[in-house]
Design a protein around this motif. Sequence first.
Motif, short mmCIF file in Angstrom:
data_model
loop_
_atom_site.label_atom_id
_atom_site.label_comp_id
_atom_site.label_asym_id
_atom_site.label_seq_id
_atom_site.Cartn_x
_atom_site.Cartn_y
_atom_site.Cartn_z
N GLU A 43 0.84 -1.20 0.00
CA GLU A 43 0.00 0.00 0.00
C GLU A 43 0.88 1.25 0.00
OE1 GLU A 43 -3.36 0.68 -0.15
OE2 GLU A 43 -2.61 2.73 -0.20
N THR A 44 0.67 2.09 -1.04
CA THR A 44 1.30 3.41 -1.08
C THR A 44 2.83 3.35 -1.01
OG1 THR A 44 -0.68 4.17 0.11
CG2 THR A 44 1.02 5.78 -0.18
N ALA A 67 -4.72 5.25 -7.04
CA ALA A 67 -5.42 5.09 -5.77
C ALA A 67 -5.88 3.65 -5.65
CB ALA A 67 -6.63 6.02 -5.69
N THR A 68 -6.04 3.18 -4.41
CA THR A 68 -6.42 1.80 -4.16
C THR A 68 -7.69 1.42 -4.92
OG1 THR A 68 -5.60 2.24 -1.95
CG2 THR A 68 -6.66 0.13 -2.29
N ASP A 112 0.30 -1.05 -4.63
CA ASP A 112 -0.85 -0.69 -5.46
C ASP A 112 -0.67 0.63 -6.22
OD1 ASP A 112 -1.10 0.88 -3.17
OD2 ASP A 112 -3.27 0.62 -2.99
N HIS A 113 0.10 1.55 -5.65
CA HIS A 113 0.39 2.83 -6.30
C HIS A 113 1.47 3.51 -5.48
CE1 HIS A 113 -1.82 4.56 -2.98
NE2 HIS A 113 -2.76 3.69 -3.23
ZN LIG Z 1 -3.67 2.31 -1.98
#
Ligand SMILES: [Zn+2]
Length: 515
Positions: A216-217, A253-254, A426-427
């Motif tokens: 995540e991120t 974004a997720t 994810d990004h």
């Molecule tokens: Zn995300």
Amino acid sequence: MLTACRPLWRLLFATEGTGFHGLLFAASLFLALLGLNMLLLRLLSPGRTLRWMLGVLLVLAAGASWFADTYGVVLDSEMLRNVAQTNPAEARDFIGMPLLVRLLWQAGLPIALISQARLPLRVWTRSLREYALGALGGAALLLVAALPMYSSYATFFRNQHAARYYIAPANVIVGSVRLARKTLHRPPAFSRVGEDAQRMRPEGAKPLVLVLVVGETARAANFSLGGYARDTNPLLRQKGVYYFTDVESCGTATATSLPCMFSELPREEFKLGPARYRDSVLDILQRAGVAVSWIDNQSGCKWVCDRVPSERASAYDIESCAAGECLDEALLRVMDRKLPQAARDGLITLHAMGSHGPAYYRRVPKERRVFEPVCDTERINTCSDEKIVNTYDNTIVYTDYILAGLIDRLAADQQRVDTVLLYVSDHGESLGESGLYLHGQPWMVAPRVQKQVPMLLWFSSGAPARLGLNTDCLRAELGSKASHDNLSHTMLGLFDVTTSVYRPALDLLRDCRRP
Ligand SMILES: [Zn+2]
């Protein structure tokens, strides 16, 4: 309007300058926006609702401008979707005194003034005339102010894609209408994908388990495995992982990345709306006989895991969880329990909390902080860039610790199961570069740091031979361009699934495996 569209004015003066033309354009834009707001207000408030609607618009404008000022984000329908899908724990990170203070002076004060004003009672013919006159007046002002400088408008709004998303409160209204249209659209019939999926498995082979960690991120720029100057991967560095150095995400974004990376369609063919009513690669793998599971330590799987067994990581751990949120440490507890149960070929997906902002400091326990000083608040705009980067880098070092911990567990069981670990974020994230923070910029205009993500593979000792994988060949491929488009097909390839929707060209391991 002057205060609520601050990012717009900043962008305007930065690109057009403060010379005669810049000031003239600014004045024209100011009048045009005044007209636009009059038009919007009148259209949205029939009869005697004017005062109410003005209040609502003021609150929307103040809230939108606070987000834009604080995080540099633009409010389009996707950002509003993120807001709508936020869970209470995430929302807590955003809602606080600064937002309240902003709402009070930017919306509360004018609302108080308006409520003092007296609106005389009118007969309906008169109010209808006012309605029409107000709307027409707004439209006329918009046109008269903008038309003489049409070419300036066209250049500015075409080159500065973000600009129109900074026009508050129109950005929230247009975004909401778009989001509502996308959401309320009657759900189409569910489409199954890869119904012909099946697989052959070698007779008498050990179970093959793929552990997929969805990060995540995490942005590639801050992984030392990819060349970041700080040592943010001290443990993974010693684990013999295969790190891909040029990986592009499918979304910023997720809410968009997850459905896209688990779709068998590449980004250019993928559509977010229908994805919800369509099989993900998890469905295809499950259909082919792989035991698929999803364990979530975040805000859910965005519908990609709806038809496979899924659980919350908090069910496995109490120590590292508080107020409905767990540290990623919980994923190690998940593996302690899950791996010994693995008796057949399976995919265990772990959705990590990773580097989720803006409260980066909450992702890492105090004793695992490496870089100081840190930004000990979710109001990251009050911290220096140095502190923000320190805090963010600590989350990457912590992710390094979690991934290395997972690898240790897989390695300890490699006599019994062949395992592969695949990690991909994810990004990415903006950490203040060009005044931008967080993520979620429209894909076309998003900076590279929001789109370049870390991705790596690890194999247990028996896995390469079992897969017929030439690891020297793989090592030579690590610098090639890769993206989220590769994820589904690499997984289908790993489990030797045959299906008409498998695209060998998108399978990252294909060229390095013996047929
Ligand atoms: Zn995300």
